[in-house]
Design a protein around this motif. Structure first.
Motif, PDB file in Angstrom:
ATOM      1  N   VAL A  58       0.814  -1.217   0.000  1.00  0.00           N
ATOM      2  CA  VAL A  58       0.000   0.000   0.000  1.00  0.00           C
ATOM      3  C   VAL A  58       0.848   1.267   0.000  1.00  0.00           C
ATOM      4  N   ALA A  59       2.086   1.167   0.457  1.00  0.00           N
ATOM      5  CA  ALA A  59       2.966   2.342   0.488  1.00  0.00           C
ATOM      6  C   ALA A  59       4.071   2.242  -0.553  1.00  0.00           C
ATOM      7  N   GLY A  60       3.893   1.361  -1.533  1.00  0.00           N
ATOM      8  CA  GLY A  60       4.919   1.179  -2.542  1.00  0.00           C
ATOM      9  C   GLY A  60       6.044   0.280  -2.042  1.00  0.00           C
ATOM     10  N   ARG A  61       7.179   0.397  -2.706  1.00  0.00           N
ATOM     11  CA  ARG A  61       8.329  -0.427  -2.330  1.00  0.00           C
ATOM     12  C   ARG A  61       9.585   0.395  -2.134  1.00  0.00           C
ATOM     13  N   GLY A  62       9.396   1.692  -1.941  1.00  0.00           N
ATOM     14  CA  GLY A  62      10.527   2.573  -1.712  1.00  0.00           C
ATOM     15  C   GLY A  62      10.514   3.135  -0.304  1.00  0.00           C
ATOM     16  N   VAL A  63      10.688   4.451  -0.208  1.00  0.00           N
ATOM     17  CA  VAL A  63      10.759   5.103   1.099  1.00  0.00           C
ATOM     18  C   VAL A  63       9.466   4.914   1.884  1.00  0.00           C
TER      19      VAL A  63
END
Length: 258
Positions: free
Chosen positions: A152-157
């Motif tokens: 849900v928050a991507g795969r980065g920061v």
């Protein structure tokens, strides 16, 4: 084939399915210490419930559509990622203790009757197993699930921050220790989550997490290690940030599931 990673815009029904999956994983992860340790005070029950968690995690992964249930959490075998991260933490954690002694926030002295020979080897093997199994379990809940099943928050920061926050919450029985405890957990959680983001594998986080716990356990077999006041928590937070810095230097590897 395994399903493609979910997007943050998943339909409400899909999001509910993932939320239920996480609730099951979270509850089963907390059960060993809560029921086995705090309610029953039984090591055997604690160990059995921890093994049960892994069976549940595999079943949840299958329910979510993965042929191998553990692949739902980016646990495809990656021995090199595990070995490198483990080696880093097995060096970094003892070094941080030495720094703590030098600056006066840690006290270390040999045990009066340390284990020797075969007894030491057996104890070390026991520490290895007893730290590995729960480390993988917590990594599944705090990091693997959010990286592969429900990013849900991507795969980065964003992912790293989310996973570090969830890592704090998985320590529900330690939250009463106060803000410095939360800070320490968050900082170490940043390093572990960043290892997943950089390597594309949960084994990077397992290596760091297991290395931290294993180093502590092995030192306790020979040494009496004690923090001075809150110094231990602050030192651990700094060590986590140093580990984060080392992880950031790693070349980023693209996740093969994308």
């Amino acid at each position: 084939m395994s399903p493609s990673p979910s997007e943050s815009s998943s339909p409400p029904g899909v999001a509910l399915r993932y939320a239920l999956a996480f609730a099951v994983l979270f509850a089963c992860y907390e059960a060993p210490e809560g029921i086995g340790g705090r309610v029953l005070g039984s090591f055997a029950v604690t160990a059995a419930l921890m093994l049960f968690f892994h069976a549940v995690a595999w079943g949840v992964g299958r329910w979510l559509g993965y042929r191998n249930g553990f692949h739902a959490y980016a646990l495809e075998w990656r021995g090199s990622a595990l070995a490198r991260a483990l080696a880093v933490m097995l060096v970094l954690k003892p070094l941080s203790v030495l720094v703590g002694v030098a600056v006066g926030v840690m006290r270390v002295q040999p045990l009066e009757k340390p284990l020797m020979g075969t007894a030491l080897l057996v104890a070390a093997l026991g520490v290895g197993v007893s730290t590995f199994v729960p480390s993988v379990a917590e990594d599944i809940v705090a990091r693997g699930f959010w990286y592969r099943v429900w990013p849900v928050a991507g795969r980065g920061v964003g992912y790293v921050l989310l996973a570090a926050g969830v890592f704090v919450l998985t320590h529900v029985y330690r939250l009463g220790n106060g803000p410095l405890e939360w800070l320490m957990l968050f900082c170490t959680g940043l390093a572990y989550a960043a290892a997943v983001a950089r390597t594309g594998s949960l084994w990077g986080a397992v290596g760091l997490h297991w290395g931290w716990n294993l180093a502590n356990g092995l030192m306790d077999l020979q040494l009496d290690v004690n923090a001075v006041g809150q110094g231990g928590r602050i030192l651990s937070a700094v060590t986590g940030l140093v580990a984060l810095g080392l992880v950031v230097l790693l070349p980023k590897r693209r996740d093969s599931s994308v």
